[in-house]
Design an enzyme around this catalytic site. Structure first.
Site, short mmCIF file in Angstrom:
data_model
loop_
_atom_site.label_atom_id
_atom_site.label_comp_id
_atom_site.label_asym_id
_atom_site.label_seq_id
_atom_site.Cartn_x
_atom_site.Cartn_y
_atom_site.Cartn_z
N CYS A 61 -3.10 -2.38 5.94
CA CYS A 61 -3.62 -1.26 6.55
C CYS A 61 -4.81 -1.07 7.01
CB CYS A 61 -3.24 -0.05 5.69
SG CYS A 61 -4.15 -0.45 4.13
N CYS B 35 0.63 -1.13 -0.10
CA CYS B 35 -0.07 -0.05 0.04
C CYS B 35 0.81 1.20 0.07
CB CYS B 35 -0.92 -0.08 1.31
SG CYS B 35 -1.51 1.29 1.70
N GLU B 36 0.55 2.11 -0.90
CA GLU B 36 1.66 3.27 -0.98
C GLU B 36 1.22 4.33 0.26
OE1 GLU B 36 -0.55 6.24 -4.34
OE2 GLU B 36 0.97 4.69 -5.00
N HIS B 37 -0.11 4.15 0.64
CA HIS B 37 -0.31 5.14 1.86
C HIS B 37 0.35 4.98 3.20
CE1 HIS B 37 -4.12 5.57 -0.69
NE2 HIS B 37 -3.34 6.72 -1.18
N HIS B 38 0.56 3.63 3.14
CA HIS B 38 1.13 3.05 4.76
C HIS B 38 2.45 2.06 4.62
CE1 HIS B 38 -3.18 3.88 5.20
NE2 HIS B 38 -2.83 4.53 6.15
N HIS C 35 -6.02 -5.99 2.88
CA HIS C 35 -5.21 -4.96 3.16
C HIS C 35 -4.56 -4.80 4.59
CE1 HIS C 35 -5.69 -2.63 -0.90
NE2 HIS C 35 -6.56 -3.60 -0.84
N GLN D 35 -4.50 -0.69 -5.10
CA GLN D 35 -5.38 -1.99 -5.71
C GLN D 35 -6.08 -1.33 -7.24
OE1 GLN D 35 -7.64 -4.57 -3.13
NE2 GLN D 35 -8.59 -5.26 -4.97
#
Length: 187
Positions: free
Chosen positions: A148, A76-79, A146, A118
């Site tokens: 996250c 996940c590019e956010h976390h 996920h 995703q």
């Protein structure tokens, strides 16, 4: 190209910022191990998924081709925590143009080995297939859990996210799309 030395220094500093002693026995080699792990996990950054379609053949085949349950792991590019699951790819050849089945799995592998969403992963796989074969129809479905959402925040282990991309015949014809979904969902 990833800079392993810079990554190791950053991980060392991260451990210090956590209040850990990066020089203690259990953590001594951790910056190096983590840097190597991230280099492997992000190995798709300098690759193009469509370049995986190195084997394209002209066959007398005009019916659907489906490869399902392709396992993958991404980040996940956010976390920067993993999400993982299965990809399902269907395409309807155009003028008998088909590819080696493993090429579909390789495209998923390359597209997933980068900081990712995703939704984007699903679209990148579909685009790679479209660029390589120009099929009459494409349907890509990705189901993933996920971390996250599992390890932090809402903490809902087992929840799955499903994304789809339909192109050509599978976007335009509801009956054809339903048939593909039915075939993918069969055990």
């Amino acid at each position: 190209m990833p800079n392993q030395e810079k990554m190791e220094k950053a991980i060392y500093q991260f451990l210090e910022a956590l209040g850990e002693n990066p020089d203690r026995e259990g953590l001594k080699d951790t910056p190096k191990r983590v840097a190597k792990m991230y280099i492997e996990m992000f190995s798709g950054l300098n690759q193009d998924p469509k370049e995986q379609f190195t084997a394209v053949f002209s066959e007398n085949h005009e019916e659907v081709v489906i490869v399902k349950d392709i396992p993958f792991y991404s980040m996940c590019e956010h976390h920067l925590v993993p999400f993982y699951g299965k990809a399902h790819i269907a395409y309807l050849p155009n003028d008998g143009r088909v590819t080696g089945l493993s090429k579909l799995a390789r495209a998923v592998e390359v597209a997933s080995k980068r900081p990712q969403l995703q939704e984007r992963l699903t679209a990148q796989v579909a685009q790679a297939l479209e660029d390589a074969l120009a099929p009459k129809g494409i349907f890509v479905m990705i189901e993933a859990e996920h971390m996250c959402m599992t390890m932090r925040g809402i903490k809902k282990p087992g929840s799955k996210t499903i994304t789809t991309v339909a192109r050509g015949l599978y976007k335009d014809d509801r009956y054809e799309r339903q048939e593909i979904l039915s075939l993918i969902q069969k055990g």
